[in-house]
Write an enzyme that holds these catalytic residues in place. Structure first.
Site, PDB file in Angstrom:
ATOM      1  N   GLY A   1      47.883  32.073  47.872  1.00  0.00           N
ATOM      2  CA  GLY A   1      46.780  32.034  48.849  1.00  0.00           C
ATOM      3  C   GLY A   1      47.267  32.582  50.179  1.00  0.00           C
ATOM      4  O   GLY A   1      47.694  33.735  50.268  1.00  0.00           O
TER       5      GLY A   1
ATOM      6  N   LYS B   1      50.089  34.937  38.063  1.00  0.00           N
ATOM      7  CA  LYS B   1      50.813  34.978  39.341  1.00  0.00           C
ATOM      8  C   LYS B   1      52.307  35.244  39.118  1.00  0.00           C
ATOM      9  O   LYS B   1      52.944  35.952  39.898  1.00  0.00           O
ATOM     10  CB  LYS B   1      50.614  33.654  40.082  1.00  0.00           C
ATOM     11  CG  LYS B   1      49.178  33.475  40.572  1.00  0.00           C
ATOM     12  CD  LYS B   1      48.932  32.066  41.035  1.00  0.00           C
ATOM     13  CE  LYS B   1      47.519  31.893  41.560  1.00  0.00           C
ATOM     14  NZ  LYS B   1      47.144  30.488  41.739  1.00  0.00           N
TER      15      LYS B   1
ATOM     16  N   GLY C   1      42.157  28.658  48.791  1.00  0.00           N
ATOM     17  CA  GLY C   1      41.259  28.343  49.906  1.00  0.00           C
ATOM     18  C   GLY C   1      40.761  29.640  50.510  1.00  0.00           C
ATOM     19  O   GLY C   1      41.540  30.592  50.664  1.00  0.00           O
TER      20      GLY C   1
ATOM     21  N   LYS D   1      43.859  38.700  40.765  1.00  0.00           N
ATOM     22  CA  LYS D   1      45.074  38.795  39.941  1.00  0.00           C
ATOM     23  C   LYS D   1      44.885  39.636  38.687  1.00  0.00           C
ATOM     24  O   LYS D   1      45.848  40.177  38.150  1.00  0.00           O
ATOM     25  CB  LYS D   1      45.485  37.391  39.448  1.00  0.00           C
ATOM     26  CG  LYS D   1      46.009  36.458  40.478  1.00  0.00           C
ATOM     27  CD  LYS D   1      46.143  35.057  39.920  1.00  0.00           C
ATOM     28  CE  LYS D   1      44.829  34.354  39.680  1.00  0.00           C
ATOM     29  NZ  LYS D   1      44.000  34.043  40.825  1.00  0.00           N
TER      30      LYS D   1
ATOM     31  N   ASP E   1      46.472  31.149  34.704  1.00  0.00           N
ATOM     32  CA  ASP E   1      46.478  31.473  36.135  1.00  0.00           C
ATOM     33  C   ASP E   1      47.927  31.540  36.658  1.00  0.00           C
ATOM     34  O   ASP E   1      48.309  32.492  37.335  1.00  0.00           O
ATOM     35  CB  ASP E   1      45.668  30.419  36.904  1.00  0.00           C
ATOM     36  CG  ASP E   1      45.678  30.668  38.401  1.00  0.00           C
ATOM     37  OD1 ASP E   1      44.972  31.580  38.853  1.00  0.00           O
ATOM     38  OD2 ASP E   1      46.418  29.953  39.118  1.00  0.00           O
TER      39      ASP E   1
ATOM     40  N   GLY F   1      35.866  20.054  43.507  1.00  0.00           N
ATOM     41  CA  GLY F   1      35.801  21.511  43.646  1.00  0.00           C
ATOM     42  C   GLY F   1      37.153  22.188  43.469  1.00  0.00           C
ATOM     43  O   GLY F   1      37.299  23.382  43.744  1.00  0.00           O
TER      44      GLY F   1
HETATM   45  N1  LIG Z   1      38.977  31.517  46.870  1.00  0.00           N
HETATM   46  C1  LIG Z   1      40.285  31.342  46.793  1.00  0.00           C
HETATM   47  O1  LIG Z   1      40.834  30.345  47.213  1.00  0.00           O
HETATM   48  C2  LIG Z   1      41.138  32.431  46.179  1.00  0.00           C
HETATM   49  C3  LIG Z   1      42.546  32.377  46.324  1.00  0.00           C
HETATM   50  C4  LIG Z   1      43.335  33.408  45.802  1.00  0.00           C
HETATM   51  C5  LIG Z   1      42.739  34.419  45.075  1.00  0.00           C
HETATM   52  N2  LIG Z   1      41.370  34.412  44.899  1.00  0.00           N
HETATM   53  C6  LIG Z   1      40.779  35.493  44.113  1.00  0.00           C
HETATM   54  O2  LIG Z   1      39.954  36.275  44.974  1.00  0.00           O
HETATM   55  C7  LIG Z   1      38.821  36.783  44.248  1.00  0.00           C
HETATM   56  C8  LIG Z   1      37.548  36.335  44.961  1.00  0.00           C
HETATM   57  O3  LIG Z   1      37.548  34.926  45.022  1.00  0.00           O
HETATM   58  P1  LIG Z   1      36.249  34.125  45.499  1.00  0.00           P
HETATM   59  O4  LIG Z   1      36.650  32.714  45.542  1.00  0.00           O
HETATM   60  O5  LIG Z   1      35.676  34.789  46.703  1.00  0.00           O
HETATM   61  O6  LIG Z   1      35.314  34.370  44.226  1.00  0.00           O
HETATM   62  P2  LIG Z   1      33.724  34.236  44.126  1.00  0.00           P
HETATM   63  O7  LIG Z   1      33.238  33.237  45.092  1.00  0.00           O
HETATM   64  O8  LIG Z   1      33.438  34.083  42.662  1.00  0.00           O
HETATM   65  O9  LIG Z   1      33.183  35.655  44.628  1.00  0.00           O
HETATM   66  C9  LIG Z   1      33.276  36.788  43.839  1.00  0.00           C
HETATM   67  C10 LIG Z   1      32.215  37.756  44.290  1.00  0.00           C
HETATM   68  O10 LIG Z   1      32.320  38.959  43.517  1.00  0.00           O
HETATM   69  C11 LIG Z   1      30.979  39.375  43.195  1.00  0.00           C
HETATM   70  N3  LIG Z   1      31.023  40.230  42.023  1.00  0.00           N
HETATM   71  C12 LIG Z   1      31.132  39.880  40.731  1.00  0.00           C
HETATM   72  N4  LIG Z   1      31.130  40.991  39.938  1.00  0.00           N
HETATM   73  C13 LIG Z   1      30.997  42.061  40.767  1.00  0.00           C
HETATM   74  C14 LIG Z   1      30.914  43.462  40.565  1.00  0.00           C
HETATM   75  N5  LIG Z   1      30.955  43.999  39.347  1.00  0.00           N
HETATM   76  N6  LIG Z   1      30.773  44.266  41.654  1.00  0.00           N
HETATM   77  C15 LIG Z   1      30.726  43.739  42.895  1.00  0.00           C
HETATM   78  N7  LIG Z   1      30.788  42.409  43.149  1.00  0.00           N
HETATM   79  C16 LIG Z   1      30.931  41.578  42.104  1.00  0.00           C
HETATM   80  C17 LIG Z   1      30.252  38.072  42.975  1.00  0.00           C
HETATM   81  O11 LIG Z   1      28.853  38.285  43.062  1.00  0.00           O
HETATM   82  P3  LIG Z   1      27.827  37.229  42.403  1.00  0.00           P
HETATM   83  O12 LIG Z   1      27.953  35.990  43.225  1.00  0.00           O
HETATM   84  O13 LIG Z   1      26.530  37.932  42.546  1.00  0.00           O
HETATM   85  O14 LIG Z   1      28.272  37.052  40.985  1.00  0.00           O
HETATM   86  C18 LIG Z   1      30.781  37.231  44.126  1.00  0.00           C
HETATM   87  O15 LIG Z   1      30.093  37.504  45.319  1.00  0.00           O
HETATM   88  C19 LIG Z   1      38.938  36.232  42.822  1.00  0.00           C
HETATM   89  O16 LIG Z   1      39.557  37.205  42.013  1.00  0.00           O
HETATM   90  C20 LIG Z   1      39.866  35.018  42.994  1.00  0.00           C
HETATM   91  O17 LIG Z   1      40.609  34.726  41.824  1.00  0.00           O
HETATM   92  C21 LIG Z   1      40.567  33.467  45.446  1.00  0.00           C
END
Ligand SMILES: NC(=O)c1ccc[n+]([C@@H]2O[C@H](COP(=O)([O-])OP(=O)(O)OC[C@H]3O[C@@H](n4cnc5c(N)ncnc54)[C@H](OP(=O)(O)O)[C@@H]3O)[C@@H](O)[C@H]2O)c1
Length: 318
Positions: A126, A197, A288, A97, A193, A179
């Site tokens: 999501g 959105k 999720g 976002k 947040d 979590g």
């Molecule tokens: N999960 C959900 O349910 C959900 C839902 C809607 C939107 N989102 C959005 O989707 C995005 C990803 O979510 P997520 O849950 O997968 O987050 P996450 O688990 O925190 O994963 C983010 C990843 O990005 C990597 N990263 C951080 N800085 C970076 C950089 N400069 N270059 C390349 N990689 C980098 C991190 O590496 P390290 O682990 O090494 O730090 C990690 O692997 C976020 O913006 C989140 O707000 C997530």
């Protein structure tokens, strides 16, 4: 399926990247990612220090998928990633976002100028297709207002406070244990947040030109049991509502218990008020991993389809 047979040519991490212009074997990546070496476990493809801008120049790729953590203050690192890809005439799919909450009108303009697509279905709702629903299924309608619950963490906390009479602190601790909340839950609790959105929804489906700085934001930090009991005495419950009508705001509001937005737990809900079809409410899981991945897949399919239909860039977005 859908003519979609993607080849992943690079996976970019903070410290380096896996690169293979002939395609990376994802089953191998899924194996090594669980090991202590992480991506570096695929030694023959690991390039220490390789960053996105140089890879965009070097590789012939059609789409960059941006999934770095959301930062609603600077938009980084996602903002630079998205901008660099669009300027290199590479389509973008993102669930982040941050870049959109801060610079959506400018990014859409860069996409249009470079005749590529910027897709962001996973940023709101999501896997629940809130943006696509409004844009595709409500074609011909004027959307006069949107109003909804866009943050599952705060909705879980308020549901718990209402149903069990617990304090915000206790409900938050439980959300963390399950979590649902981050160790630092500021983005959720203080309404940022939801505001991020709301910006994306309002700009995309109502044609606004907002940034998160234009939103009046009040989170749930000061919601207490007395307010919840007062609301209950009037047949209402308190929810964190994000809305855009004349003004765009996020604040706790007492809504009727039989209102369609009275959803419980981590569920999200969004009501569109339209000129012809009246009110339509969409309800679903707002987050999720798998659910959000389904939004990424939808965006990829849309890019694929629009290319085969040769749709001009201005019609191509979330
Ligand atoms: N999960 C959900 O349910 C959900 C839902 C809607 C939107 N989102 C959005 O989707 C995005 C990803 O979510 P997520 O849950 O997968 O987050 P996450 O688990 O925190 O994963 C983010 C990843 O990005 C990597 N990263 C951080 N800085 C970076 C950089 N400069 N270059 C390349 N990689 C980098 C991190 O590496 P390290 O682990 O090494 O730090 C990690 O692997 C976020 O913006 C989140 O707000 C997530």
């Amino acid at each position: 399926m859908f003519g979609l047979n993607p080849k992943v040519v690079a996976i970019v991490e903070i410290g380096g990247s896996l690169v293979n212009s002939r395609g990376i074997d994802l089953s191998e990546v899924l194996e090594v990612i669980k090991s202590p070496d992480g991506l570096q476990g695929v030694r023959e493809l690991w390039r220490e220090g390789a960053k996105l801008p140089e890879l965009l120049e070097e590789l012939d790729c059609d789409v960059m998928i941006e999934l770095t953590p959301t930062d609603l203050s600077t938009g980084q690192p996602g903002l630079d990633h998205v901008r660099a890809a669009l300027q290199n005439e590479v389509n973008v799919v993102t669930t982040n976002k941050g870049p959109l909450a801060l610079a959506m009108p400018a990014l859409l303009e860069i996409a249009e100028y470079n005749d590529v697509m910027l897709k962001f279905s996973g940023t709101v709702g999501g896997g629940t297709p809130m943006l696509d629903f409004a844009k595709k299924c409500l074609e011909g309608e004027e959307i006069v207002s949107i109003r909804g619950i866009l943050n599952g963490t705060t909705n879980y906390i308020l549901t718990k406070m209402d149903a069990e009479g617990v304090s915000l602190e206790n409900a938050l601790s439980e959300a963390k244990a399950l979590g649902y909340a981050e160790a630092d839950p500021t983005y959720d609790i203080d309404g940022f947040d939801s505001a991020g959105k709301l910006v994306i929804m309002a700009n995309w489906v109502m044609g606004r030109s907002l940034s998160i700085r234009d939103i009046e934001i009040t989170g749930i930090r000061n919601v207490n049991q007395e307010q919840i009991e007062n609301a209950r005495a009037e047949g209402k419950t308190i929810k964190l509502i994000a809305s855009c009508e004349e003004k765009a705001e996020v604040r706790p509001m007492a809504i009727s218990r039989d209102h369609p937005l009275n959803v419980s737990g981590t569920i999200n809900a969004l009501t569109f008020a339209t000129d012809l079809a009246d009110e339509i409410t969409l309800v679903g899981r707002g987050a999720g991993g798998t659910e959000t991945a389904s939004a990424v897949l939808r965006d990829l399919i849309d890019i694929r389809k629009s290319y085969s239909m040769n749709v001009p860039a201005p019609q191509r977005g979330a």
